[in-house]
Design an enzyme around this catalytic site. Sequence first.
Site, short mmCIF file in Angstrom:
data_model
loop_
_atom_site.label_atom_id
_atom_site.label_comp_id
_atom_site.label_asym_id
_atom_site.label_seq_id
_atom_site.Cartn_x
_atom_site.Cartn_y
_atom_site.Cartn_z
N ILE A 12 0.82 -1.02 -0.03
CA ILE A 12 0.04 -0.09 0.09
C ILE A 12 0.99 1.30 -0.04
O ILE A 12 0.63 2.04 -0.83
CB ILE A 12 -0.89 -0.05 1.17
N TYR A 140 -3.25 -8.62 15.98
CA TYR A 140 -2.92 -7.64 14.81
C TYR A 140 -3.97 -6.38 14.94
O TYR A 140 -3.56 -5.06 14.89
CB TYR A 140 -3.16 -8.42 13.42
N1 UFG Z 1 -9.51 -17.03 1.85
C1 UFG Z 1 -9.65 -18.32 1.02
N2 UFG Z 1 -8.66 -19.03 0.83
C2 UFG Z 1 -7.50 -18.45 0.67
C3 UFG Z 1 -7.16 -16.99 1.27
C4 UFG Z 1 -8.26 -16.62 1.73
O1 UFG Z 1 -10.89 -18.92 0.96
O2 UFG Z 1 -6.38 -19.11 0.08
C5 UFG Z 1 -10.58 -16.41 2.29
C6 UFG Z 1 -10.65 -16.24 3.53
O3 UFG Z 1 -10.94 -17.12 4.45
C7 UFG Z 1 -11.46 -14.93 3.78
C8 UFG Z 1 -11.21 -14.20 2.19
O4 UFG Z 1 -10.74 -14.98 1.51
O5 UFG Z 1 -12.76 -15.17 3.86
C9 UFG Z 1 -10.31 -13.15 2.19
O6 UFG Z 1 -9.16 -13.34 3.08
P1 UFG Z 1 -7.64 -12.63 2.98
O7 UFG Z 1 -6.97 -13.32 3.62
O8 UFG Z 1 -7.52 -12.12 1.58
O9 UFG Z 1 -8.24 -11.05 3.80
P2 UFG Z 1 -8.78 -11.12 5.10
O10 UFG Z 1 -10.20 -10.66 5.17
O11 UFG Z 1 -8.73 -12.25 6.16
O12 UFG Z 1 -7.93 -9.93 5.71
C10 UFG Z 1 -8.07 -8.71 5.40
C11 UFG Z 1 -6.64 -8.25 5.71
C12 UFG Z 1 -6.15 -7.97 7.22
C13 UFG Z 1 -7.38 -7.18 7.82
C14 UFG Z 1 -8.74 -7.98 7.30
C15 UFG Z 1 -9.76 -6.97 7.92
O13 UFG Z 1 -5.53 -8.98 5.04
O14 UFG Z 1 -5.01 -7.39 7.26
O15 UFG Z 1 -8.85 -7.94 6.17
O16 UFG Z 1 -10.86 -7.09 7.56
F1 UFG Z 1 -7.18 -7.35 9.16
#
Ligand code: UFG
Length: 324
Positions: A12, A140
């Site tokens: 970012i 975090y």
């Molecule tokens: N997911 C999968 N498979 C994967 C990776 C992710 O199904 O291989 C799913 C996760 O379970 C989630 C969605 O895709 O439901 C999004 O996951 P991300 O890891 O891309 O993002 P997150 O929503 O977990 O996290 C993001 C930021 C964090 C922040 C969070 C707050 O990366 O830093 O949003 O909303 F804290």
Amino acid sequence: MNILVCGGAGYIGSHVVRQLQKKGYEVLVLDNLINGHLSAVDGVPFVKADITDKQALQEVFSRNSIDAVMHFAAFSIVGESMSKPGLYYRNNVLGTLNLLEAMRENKVSKLIFSSTAAVYGEPEEIPICEEHRTKPTNPYGATKLAVEEMLNWFNHAYGLNYVSLRYFNAAGADESGDIGEDHNPETHLIPLVLKTALGVLPEIKIFGTDYPTPDGTCLRDYIHVNDLADAHIMGLQSLSGGGQSTIFNLGNGNGFSVKEIIETARKVTGKPIQAVETDRRTGDPAVLVASSEKIKQELGWQPRYGDIEQIISSAWRWHQRNFN
Ligand code: UFG
């Protein structure tokens, strides 16, 4: 205006550096390069330093005339924060305290802070507005919330002015195609899906299909990284014009499921993208969608990339060019 961008070589941060330069700001990037990439800030004045190193910070402020700071230098992997909370508190909280003290000692009073939707924890209401209660479910999010509290008290005591931006799911890449999202390890959905499209990964795992959502997979609010960048600059302009310290959410206001993201990526890339359904990943809320009304009303911010296909296309352009 001279802007110190801490963590400016990261995903970012590097996009914000680009936008700042386009708008004519002078930029100095400070990054420890643990997660950042020097190539992402090619040609930009750069200092390799760590925010946990007070002396290094002091030198940066005394050698440069800094008018404002943008702060992205944080560890941000939720799962890692669960197993290594000390690492997160040291870097994200102690490091930021060092930064705030260096700012105070050098009479720099404007800060744009990179916060997160993770401060809310499991939402009680969708869309989530800024007044929603904050109850992080991982270190975090807790470290980012601790910093927001610190900012509030520094504002009261020393007149530090800040804008804290709570990002939902940052995604996409600059139109130029030469900077983008490259984490190691990569845990985020969109880059993992695109690496699968490229054949770097054999398949994408869908974490949980039994959530209370229309297709059973989690809904997230994806926001383009350059829309985040615009908001940082508007926050800075607001503080420069005498605007008050405040907190804003940043999202598109639409939730897309994991399955919808994979389907859109198939359309954008023209690749089949093998997906397998697996168990839930611990700590994932079913739905995270932002209300960004406050920043729209107060600063006139509007996302330029409202369309998920546009966001994934921009990320795809970068992934194709940066295969390795
Ligand atoms: N997911 C999968 N498979 C994967 C990776 C992710 O199904 O291989 C799913 C996760 O379970 C989630 C969605 O895709 O439901 C999004 O996951 P991300 O890891 O891309 O993002 P997150 O929503 O977990 O996290 C993001 C930021 C964090 C922040 C969070 C707050 O990366 O830093 O949003 O909303 F804290």
